[in-house]
Enzyme design. Structure first.
Site, mmCIF file in Angstrom:
data_model
loop_
_atom_site.group_PDB
_atom_site.id
_atom_site.type_symbol
_atom_site.label_atom_id
_atom_site.label_comp_id
_atom_site.label_asym_id
_atom_site.label_seq_id
_atom_site.Cartn_x
_atom_site.Cartn_y
_atom_site.Cartn_z
ATOM 1 N N LYS A 40 -21.272 91.919 67.498
ATOM 2 C CA LYS A 40 -22.093 90.993 66.243
ATOM 3 C C LYS A 40 -21.836 91.821 64.897
ATOM 4 C CE LYS A 40 -26.559 91.442 65.371
ATOM 5 N NZ LYS A 40 -26.927 91.678 64.071
ATOM 6 N N ASN A 41 -21.990 93.243 65.075
ATOM 7 C CA ASN A 41 -22.154 94.055 63.774
ATOM 8 C C ASN A 41 -20.650 94.543 63.136
ATOM 9 O OD1 ASN A 41 -25.006 93.464 63.761
ATOM 10 N ND2 ASN A 41 -25.531 95.455 64.374
ATOM 11 N N ARG A 48 -29.423 88.645 56.329
ATOM 12 C CA ARG A 48 -29.116 89.658 55.164
ATOM 13 C C ARG A 48 -27.621 89.944 55.178
ATOM 14 N NH1 ARG A 48 -31.276 93.616 53.415
ATOM 15 N NH2 ARG A 48 -29.713 95.188 53.519
ATOM 16 N N CYS A 78 -37.397 91.604 55.910
ATOM 17 C CA CYS A 78 -37.450 90.978 57.518
ATOM 18 C C CYS A 78 -38.602 91.822 58.181
ATOM 19 C CB CYS A 78 -36.264 90.827 57.998
ATOM 20 S SG CYS A 78 -35.690 92.719 58.416
ATOM 21 N N ARG A 109 -35.735 96.460 53.072
ATOM 22 C CA ARG A 109 -34.480 96.196 53.257
ATOM 23 C C ARG A 109 -33.913 95.965 51.639
ATOM 24 N NH1 ARG A 109 -32.551 93.661 58.770
ATOM 25 N NH2 ARG A 109 -30.718 95.099 58.322
ATOM 26 N N ASP A 149 -31.229 100.319 66.699
ATOM 27 C CA ASP A 149 -31.176 99.404 67.446
ATOM 28 C C ASP A 149 -31.230 99.034 68.817
ATOM 29 O OD1 ASP A 149 -28.297 97.679 65.305
ATOM 30 O OD2 ASP A 149 -30.522 98.018 64.906
ATOM 31 N N ARG A 189 -29.808 85.319 67.849
ATOM 32 C CA ARG A 189 -29.137 86.079 67.021
ATOM 33 C C ARG A 189 -28.223 86.898 67.251
ATOM 34 N NH1 ARG A 189 -32.282 88.202 62.066
ATOM 35 N NH2 ARG A 189 -30.251 88.297 61.538
HETATM 36 C C1 EPZ Z 1 -26.870 97.309 59.675
HETATM 37 O O1 EPZ Z 1 -27.882 96.959 59.019
HETATM 38 C C2 EPZ Z 1 -26.948 96.797 61.015
HETATM 39 N N1 EPZ Z 1 -26.784 95.352 60.887
HETATM 40 C C3 EPZ Z 1 -28.476 96.774 61.613
HETATM 41 O O2 EPZ Z 1 -28.343 95.960 62.856
HETATM 42 C C4 EPZ Z 1 -28.638 98.248 61.821
HETATM 43 O O3 EPZ Z 1 -30.025 98.490 62.324
HETATM 44 C C5 EPZ Z 1 -28.296 99.119 60.622
HETATM 45 O O4 EPZ Z 1 -27.240 98.670 60.095
HETATM 46 C C6 EPZ Z 1 -28.583 100.689 60.819
HETATM 47 O O5 EPZ Z 1 -27.678 100.984 62.008
HETATM 48 C C7 EPZ Z 1 -25.591 94.821 60.662
HETATM 49 O O6 EPZ Z 1 -24.680 95.606 60.964
HETATM 50 C C8 EPZ Z 1 -25.152 93.468 60.435
HETATM 51 P P1 EPZ Z 1 -28.375 100.086 56.367
HETATM 52 P P2 EPZ Z 1 -27.998 97.422 57.341
HETATM 53 O O7 EPZ Z 1 -27.930 99.638 55.147
HETATM 54 O O8 EPZ Z 1 -26.395 97.388 56.835
HETATM 55 C C9 EPZ Z 1 -31.900 101.473 53.607
HETATM 56 C C10 EPZ Z 1 -29.226 94.460 64.285
HETATM 57 O O9 EPZ Z 1 -30.505 94.445 65.129
HETATM 58 N N2 EPZ Z 1 -31.236 100.731 52.307
HETATM 59 O O10 EPZ Z 1 -27.615 101.071 57.216
HETATM 60 O O11 EPZ Z 1 -28.840 96.683 56.586
HETATM 61 C C11 EPZ Z 1 -32.478 100.178 54.591
HETATM 62 O O12 EPZ Z 1 -33.823 99.903 54.081
HETATM 63 C C12 EPZ Z 1 -29.484 94.886 62.945
HETATM 64 O O13 EPZ Z 1 -28.153 94.245 64.800
HETATM 65 C C13 EPZ Z 1 -31.608 101.103 51.177
HETATM 66 O O14 EPZ Z 1 -32.690 101.758 50.953
HETATM 67 O O15 EPZ Z 1 -28.695 98.653 57.588
HETATM 68 C C14 EPZ Z 1 -32.782 100.739 56.009
HETATM 69 O O16 EPZ Z 1 -34.007 101.618 55.730
HETATM 70 C C15 EPZ Z 1 -30.806 95.342 62.465
HETATM 71 N N3 EPZ Z 1 -30.919 100.311 50.261
HETATM 72 C C16 EPZ Z 1 -31.807 102.037 56.013
HETATM 73 O O17 EPZ Z 1 -31.289 101.994 54.416
HETATM 74 C C17 EPZ Z 1 -29.503 99.817 50.347
HETATM 75 O O18 EPZ Z 1 -29.114 99.360 49.470
HETATM 76 C C18 EPZ Z 1 -30.488 101.674 56.815
HETATM 77 O O19 EPZ Z 1 -29.915 100.437 56.380
HETATM 78 C C19 EPZ Z 1 -29.242 99.496 51.777
HETATM 79 C C20 EPZ Z 1 -29.989 100.143 52.831
#
Ligand code: EPZ
Length: 435
Positions: free
Chosen positions: A39-40, A109, A133, A138, A322, A414
């Site tokens: 998915k990711n 998102r 969420c 996020r 995850d 999802r």
């Molecule tokens: C990706 O989300 C994955 N989703 C998530 O999987 C996964 O948990 C996450 O990476 C971490 O590995 C997809 O790939 C579609 P991040 P993403 O930006 O990109 C903070 C699942 O269950 N942050 O690495 O949104 C954020 O709040 C999903 O498959 C900021 O502060 O994750 C979080 O605390 C859930 N500002 C941390 O960084 C930003 O601009 C990691 O977020 C962006 C992120």
């Protein structure tokens, strides 16, 4: 059942919103499970089709609600997505729209990943600020601050972010956190910006490399993916591509832990544990056998209560956030205490309340959960709050005594492609019931 109504996607189905699972605990399970595409990885790869006007074809795309949402968004933006013979063909017959609306972004998102490609190709993008969420606020500040470094200006109107630029320039960007989404968004922008862009402290997840492999086949000049510094030399245009998405690392890890929780031998096919070394290591430490092969991984479990294993979640190659909830479900029957510290998201313990309803012994203080193993969980009416919390409750219900009814399984739809069919094929007792 859900059908994607746009284009020839009618065969692309996922569950209904009111569905639930009825799960009966089992002593053991054995057999083969075939893992679906990631998915990711699929989400950014499908969105990379915005970078070219030429036709692209993607295989091994999982049948998931989030993929459905992505295809709806691409169709809305002006692409034509057709799903036939287990393959997606995405073409572009007219000029694209640059606005990802609230109704589509609120469902997923990852829709914000359209910003990079649209900005790169059309010097503008508009998307609804994704809400938070259940797992956290996020924010998207890392994405937006980085786009400014490319020379874009950011404005806000009615809940939307508007990004525009007269001219984009290559930049040297250092992320304050190795955000997966921000790394992907910036990669898909920089590939069409003249000059050399460097992204430091970028995410190293395997899904980043899968996106980079696809972009390289489209003619992009990307290197360093999988390390903490990615270098991109922009090109004028990208071509169409035929690409097969990598196996789902998180689905693989979920089934490895599910297999460990009951007696038996479960062989996961069309995947490997090469991107899950830390999960294999902890599973062995918990007392199960993990047999790695080139294109499969086998879990052999006696079904006895596992040894307790503690950890902190971390960006790749650390323990994946995850799989934190799924591991916690496994530790609920451990012979002793384990501690889990969630370092990535600020609110990723929503599954704890539901596990307590099944008789688990867990205390939570801020981002730390302490799990005291019990002999056996008991089936109960439970509810999933997000994709991975739902997966954790399936693991808990499967290894529990008695029956559980799991509601709001649209969260699970999802992120897991046909999970109940895959589980039933090896002897688990799980059925989908209409709401
Ligand atoms: C990706 O989300 C994955 N989703 C998530 O999987 C996964 O948990 C996450 O990476 C971490 O590995 C997809 O790939 C579609 P991040 P993403 O930006 O990109 C903070 C699942 O269950 N942050 O690495 O949104 C954020 O709040 C999903 O498959 C900021 O502060 O994750 C979080 O605390 C859930 N500002 C941390 O960084 C930003 O601009 C990691 O977020 C962006 C992120």
């Amino acid at each position: 059942m859900w059908y994607l109504v746009t284009g020839d996607l009618k065969h692309f189905r996922t569950g209904d919103l009111m569905d639930n699972f009825v799960i009966n605990g089992v002593k053991g399970a054995s057999g083969d499970i075939s893992i679906s595409g990631s998915k990711n990885a699929a989400l950014p790869i499908l969105i990379s089709s915005l970078l070219t006007s030429e036709k692209v074809e993607f295989e091994n795309v999982p049948k998931l609600r989030d993929i459905q949402s992505t295809l709806e968004l691409l169709n809305y933006l002006g692409k034509k997505c057709v799903f036939a013979k287990n393959k997606f063909t995405i073409s572009e017959n007219h000029s694209l729209n640059y606005h990802a609306p609230y109704d589509l972004v609120r469902k997923m998102r990852a829709s914000i990943l359209v910003a990079g490609p649209l900005l790169a190709r059309f010097k503008q993008a508009r998307f609804s600020l994704p809400g938070g969420c259940t797992i956290g606020v996020r924010p998207v500040d890392i994405h937006l601050e980085s786009f400014k470094k490319f020379g874009a200006s950011i404005s806000y109107s009615g809940g939307d972010v508007i990004i525009s630029a007269k001219r984009l320039k290559a930049a040297h960007i250092k992320l304050k956190f190795p955000s997966v989404g921000a790394t992907e968004n910036l990669m898909m922008c920089a590939v069409l910006i003249k000059g050399k862009t460097v992204i430091e402290n970028c995410a190293k997840e395997p899904e980043i490399k899968d996106l980079a492999d696809c972009l390289r086949l489209m003619g992009a000049r990307v290197k360093g993916d999988g390390t903490s510094t990615i270098e991109i030399n922009g090109v004028k245009k990208l071509t169409g591509v035929k690409y097969s998405v990598m196996p789902d690392r998180i689905e693989t890890g979920t089934f490895m832990i599910l297999a460990a929780a009951v007696k038996g031998e479960i062989n996961l096919l069309n995947t490997s544990s090469k991107n899950l070394a830390i999960v294999s290591k902890y599973l062995r430490r918990s007392g199960v056998k993990v047999k790695d092969c080139a294109n499969s991984v086998k879990i052999i479990s006696t079904g006895k209560r596992p040894n307790p294993v503690s950890f902190k979640t971390a960006p790749y190659p650390g323990f994946p956030t995850d799989l934190q909830s799924v591991w916690m479900a496994y530790m609920c029957r451990a012979e002793g205490k384990s501690t889990i510290h969630e370092n990535i998201f600020e609110n990723r313990f929503m599954h704890v309340g539901e596990l307590l309803r099944m008789g688990a012994k867990i205390t939570v203080t801020e981002e730390t959960a302490v799990i005291t193993g019990v002999d056996m969980l008991k089936g109960a009416p439970i509810m999933s709050s997000d994709i991975r919390a739902g997966a954790a409750l399936i693991v808990a219900a499967t290894a529990a005594s008695g029956k559980s009814t799991l509601r709001r399984i649209y969260h699970i739809d999802r992120g897991y492609d046909g999970i109940e069919e895959k589980m039933r094929a090896v002897g688990f007792k799980i059925i989908r019931r209409k709401g």
